[in-house]
Design an enzyme around this catalytic site. Sequence first.
Site, PDB file in Angstrom:
ATOM      1  CG  ASP A   1      -2.971   3.830   4.046  1.00  0.00           C
ATOM      2  OD1 ASP A   1      -4.024   3.553   5.069  1.00  0.00           O
ATOM      3  OD2 ASP A   1      -2.798   3.201   3.231  1.00  0.00           O
TER       4      ASP A   1
ATOM      5  CE  LYS B   1      -8.298  -3.727   3.934  1.00  0.00           C
ATOM      6  NZ  LYS B   1      -7.655  -2.385   3.444  1.00  0.00           N
TER       7      LYS B   1
ATOM      8  CD1 TRP C   1      -2.044  -2.038   2.124  1.00  0.00           C
ATOM      9  CD2 TRP C   1      -2.854  -1.481   0.039  1.00  0.00           C
ATOM     10  NE1 TRP C   1      -3.042  -3.232   1.572  1.00  0.00           N
ATOM     11  CE2 TRP C   1      -3.574  -2.677   0.460  1.00  0.00           C
ATOM     12  CE3 TRP C   1      -3.326  -1.042  -1.216  1.00  0.00           C
ATOM     13  CZ2 TRP C   1      -4.351  -3.316  -0.350  1.00  0.00           C
ATOM     14  CZ3 TRP C   1      -4.079  -1.423  -1.931  1.00  0.00           C
ATOM     15  CH2 TRP C   1      -4.945  -2.779  -1.573  1.00  0.00           C
TER      16      TRP C   1
HETATM   17  C1  PLP Z   1      -6.849  -2.162   2.089  1.00  0.00           C
HETATM   18  C2  PLP Z   1      -5.600  -1.035   2.341  1.00  0.00           C
HETATM   19  C3  PLP Z   1      -5.686   0.116   1.231  1.00  0.00           C
HETATM   20  C4  PLP Z   1      -6.750  -0.076   0.152  1.00  0.00           C
HETATM   21  O1  PLP Z   1      -7.954   0.592   0.523  1.00  0.00           O
HETATM   22  P1  PLP Z   1      -8.991   0.902  -0.559  1.00  0.00           P
HETATM   23  O2  PLP Z   1     -10.097   1.419   0.226  1.00  0.00           O
HETATM   24  O3  PLP Z   1      -9.514  -0.671  -1.212  1.00  0.00           O
HETATM   25  O4  PLP Z   1      -8.675   1.975  -1.754  1.00  0.00           O
HETATM   26  C5  PLP Z   1      -4.910   1.029   1.700  1.00  0.00           C
HETATM   27  N1  PLP Z   1      -3.846   1.132   2.469  1.00  0.00           N
HETATM   28  C6  PLP Z   1      -4.108  -0.032   3.428  1.00  0.00           C
HETATM   29  C7  PLP Z   1      -3.084   0.154   4.714  1.00  0.00           C
HETATM   30  C8  PLP Z   1      -5.018  -1.144   3.379  1.00  0.00           C
HETATM   31  O5  PLP Z   1      -5.069  -2.126   4.232  1.00  0.00           O
END
Ligand code: PLP
Length: 364
Positions: free
Chosen positions: A169, A193, A102
């Site tokens: 993030d 998540k 990511w």
């Molecule tokens: C799943 C995830 C993403 C991507 O998320 P989307 O909402 O599918 O774009 C980005 N960063 C992390 C750390 C993730 O676990």
Amino acid sequence: MKKHNYSAGPCILPKEVFEKSAQAILNFNNSDLSILEISHRSKDFVAVMDEARVLVLELLGLEGKGYQALFLQGGASLEFLMVPYNLMKVDGKAAYLDTGTWANNAIKEAKHFGETVVVASSKEQNYNFIPKDYSIPTDASYFHCTSNNTIFGTQMKSFPETNVPVVCDMSSDIFSRTLDFSKFDLIYAGAQKNMGPAGTTLVVVKEEILGKSGRTIPSMLDYEKHIKAESMYNTPAVFPVYASLLTLQWLKNLGGIPAIEKINEAKANLLYTEIDRNPLFKGTAAVEDRSNMNATFLLENPEHQETFDKMWKEAGISGLAGHRSVGGYRASMYNALPLESVQVLVDVMQKLEEVFSVQSQLAE
Ligand SMILES: *Cc1c(COP(=O)(O)O)cnc(C)c1O
């Protein structure tokens, strides 16, 4: 049979969130209308959006500190480019810590906007640890990191002290542990998540860092426009925002982040203790950087796979397969996963050890 859901995302949510959101689809707030068929500008939905935004700041301890919470769309992946669009100065640069897939995707998008400095990377070792010795250029517009690496099972336990704005993030560990969230200038997280269903993205931003890039930003990508419109610049993801609010209310009633952190630590300790004790298993991430959300592990002997897979499936466990870039297994232990589900997995791991020690005794 009740499933023990270890899915990495979209993932388990509290049972009461499923029940209440199902009810709202049939009859929202006793209006005899479904939440799916009302205007996002109706009084009842505006109240949902307002409460969700307030509750985010309250749970993170950021009320009255100059932050705004937004519920946007496009996933965390759209934030990979909204962040540089809004924050990277024209002719400026941004600093990134590369700790996994990511982070790498975020770096790729930032490169469209200007100089992107990767201050450190653990790519050479298949991202099994978090780099710690690096320096952040003082003239960077911001520093970007990923607090929890969902795929590789690592988690940042500390964050650098810097005068540069920090962007994080937190998709896979937001609301899971206590942190001084005021050390971050922008936090984003795809809801699916740890907060709600897929379809909305949480952005928490310190307002004073905006409007300084010198760029002309298209409306839908401009944080300031979304703040001004109170997350209703266009039709928001009504249902995901509502289910996220229910999850935030559940968390608040439980005692907030400090309470869930204790439970998350207990779950992670239980599983990692077994991974380290059981001779049939080994963890893939450096011990000091292990994630309390996503535990990645392998079987020492791949020949045990068929038996192990059959056993955990029979025990009602779901979603345990590892990501293809690591292989093996990944147990995602997000907020809503109960401790009992981890005990079920640990019991299966111990049973597997018994099965094979009996077999090897018979062979002797
Ligand atoms: C799943 C995830 C993403 C991507 O998320 P989307 O909402 O599918 O774009 C980005 N960063 C992390 C750390 C993730 O676990």
